[in-house]
Design an enzyme around this catalytic site. Structure first.
Site, short mmCIF file in Angstrom:
data_model
loop_
_atom_site.label_atom_id
_atom_site.label_comp_id
_atom_site.label_asym_id
_atom_site.label_seq_id
_atom_site.Cartn_x
_atom_site.Cartn_y
_atom_site.Cartn_z
N ASP A 189 0.76 -1.22 -0.10
CA ASP A 189 -0.03 -0.05 -0.10
C ASP A 189 0.68 1.41 0.05
O ASP A 189 2.12 1.17 0.35
CB ASP A 189 -1.05 -0.13 1.19
CG ASP A 189 -1.97 1.09 1.30
OD1 ASP A 189 -2.47 1.63 0.46
OD2 ASP A 189 -2.00 1.70 2.41
N ASP A 394 -7.11 -1.93 4.21
CA ASP A 394 -6.19 -2.80 3.65
C ASP A 394 -6.44 -4.19 4.52
O ASP A 394 -5.87 -5.11 4.15
CB ASP A 394 -4.62 -2.48 4.25
CG ASP A 394 -4.15 -1.04 3.39
OD1 ASP A 394 -4.58 -1.05 2.38
OD2 ASP A 394 -3.49 -0.33 4.21
#
Length: 497
Positions: A189, A394
């Site tokens: 990420d 996430d």
């Protein structure tokens, strides 16, 4: 000030920490500033600066300054207690390779018993001596005792998980430590992982009909209902400018795109350029492109009446790269791992971050709900895929990955979903975790190899009468010592500084 035993502290109690004292529980600084030695938790030798709003952790040491803190984690809820629990669970769990060793032992032991019985009868028949036959049979049993085989995996796992915890790498279970060795693709990420996760406003570009302060005031008033990191950046900037927030009504958020609401009876929207397109507004893509080329995220603000949709201006927000992100990416690539970046940011900003870090493959404008799908797509290609992230958005992707890493400063749900937690809050810890996994599996294979080879060589010698039980017992003990000693060599592993 009242001095109390730490056991009597409750959540939301205010406690004071003087210079040189250890912090008793997890808390949030409400007043003061200081440097804290967190090496016990993270393995990082450099002190960490703390000021109002920062988190502090039990058992870390206040080096200087006077801190007033609010307790947020006590007893078994502290970070230190969680570390101890995770290490104990990891050391008590079985890696898949251990299950293979257990299966082999289940076959090996009956075979050895049969060989020992055959040795007894064949030797008795050939030598016509009951005592000699019994000694040879016992020697086979002694030399084949699978102690070394049973110690090969758990000793290495125990040393590795303990050493990892000292370096700020918390392994949830032994299977995760084993699987990390197999990683072929690592999906990262952007915000909070490659970057510091603390974006700040760099540019305020109002339309001619509005002032910069008024534009910022409108944007901050709209964002007061949002928990997004970019919203926090806008609110912090407005606060630093001492701009009062307007009352917000009818707030609505579109995940990954923008927000809308009413301020003083006027309707406004704030979000990405694509979000404005959806409301039939045409932002200046040339100006936006110039800002995005610098790695900045551009937020547009507009008023939307039934009769008048009017663009009010732009805010540019930047999130600084972590100091060692580029070095960490280079190290991961040198280890033969393909690194892919996922971000909800626009294509131009994503390309800039990718270029600065050396990432050649990235996906931009990925909505939070689509991250898990991206992970699954890589798995379907036959690649052993890992994910590293820090946010609530996430968590599904972390759960979908073959192996997952959570940045320690991330959300609790991300940490819960991940197989490993990285307390040092940087991507270099991922490379360290993979390095530790590879070394651990190498030691386990060495242990298993020597244990099997030792038995394979020793059983024929014992059956032939070339080893008496005393010598066989000593050799068996030495094989166990050699396996334990080889596992203890893992203590020499060091995390990359």
């Amino acid at each position: 000030m009242i001095e109390l035993p730490v056991e009597q502290l409750q959540v939301d109690d205010i406690f004071l920490v003087r210079p040189g004292e250890s912090i008793p529980v997890d808390g949030i600084v409400t007043e003061g500033a200081s440097n804290i030695d967190e090496s016990l938790l993270t393995g990082e030798s450099l002190p960490v600066g703390k000021q109002s709003g920062a988190k502090v952790f039990a058992a870390t040491q206040n080096l200087q300054g006077f801190l007033k803190c609010r307790a947020v984690g006590i007893g078994a809820s502290t970070q230190l207690a969680n570390i101890i629990r995770l290490v104990e669970e990891a050391q008590g769990s079985k890696a898949p390779i251990q299950r293979m060793a257990d299966t082999l032992s289940g076959i090996f032991v009956p075979v050895v018993v049969v060989i020992s019985i055959l040795t007894f009868f064949v030797t008795w028949w050939l030598a016509n001596d009951f005592v000699t036959a019994l000694i040879h049979a016992v020697a086979v049993l002694v030399i084949a005792c699978p102690c070394a085989l049973g110690l090969a995996t758990p000793t290495a796992i125990m040393v590795a998980t303990g050493r990892g915890a000292q370096a700020g790498i918390l392994v949830k279970n032994a299977a995760a430590l084993e699987h990390a060795e197999k990683i072929q693709t690592l999906i990262v990420d952007k915000t909070g992982t490659l970057t510091e996760g603390k974006p700040h406003v760099t540019d305020v570009l109002p339309a001619p009909s509005i002032t910069a302060d008024h534009l910022l005031q409108i944007a901050a008033s709209l964002e007061q209902g949002s928990e997004h990191p970019l919203a926090r950046a806008i609110l912090d900037h407005a606060q630093s400018m001492s701009l009062p927030l307007m009352s917000l009504q009818h707030f609505s958020s579109t995940t990954g795109s923008g927000v809308s609401g009413q301020l003083n009876g006027q309707s406004y929207i704030l979000g990405s350029p694509q979000f404005l397109h959806q409301h039939k507004l045409d932002p200046d893509m040339e100006s936006i492109g110039a800002l995005q080329a610098e790695g900045k995220t551009v937020i547009a603000v507009a008023s939307i009446d039934s009769s008048d949709h009017r663009l009010l201006g732009y805010l540019a927000i930047a999130d600084r790269l972590r100091d060692n992100s580029a070095v960490a990416i280079s190290r991961l690539q040198s280890m033969g791992i393909e690194v892919v970046m996922l971000t909800g940011d626009n294509q131009a900003t994503a390309a800039t971050i990718a270029r600065k870090t050396g990432i050649t493959d990235f996906r931009a404008e990925v909505l939070p709900q689509d991250k898990a799908a991206e992970v699954i797509a890589f798995k379907k290609k036959g690649k052993f895929t890992a994910m590293v992230g820090d946010g609530i958005n996430d968590a599904p992707a972390l759960a979908a990955a073959d192996v997952s890493f959570a940045i320690g400063a991330g959300s609790d749900i991300a940490i819960e979903a991940a197989d490993m937690t990285l307390l040092r809050n940087d991507l270099m810890s991922v490379a360290d975790a993979i390095s530790l996994s590879r070394l651990t599996l190498r030691k386990i294979r060495q242990n298993l190899f020597f244990a099997f080879v030792y038995n394979a060589l020793g059983i024929p010698l014992a059956a032939a009468g070339m080893l008496n039980p005393v010598i066989a017992g000593a050799a068996m003990a030495m094989s166990s010592v050699s396996v334990v000693s080889n596992s203890l060599l893992l203590k020499r592993w060091r995390a990359n500084p």
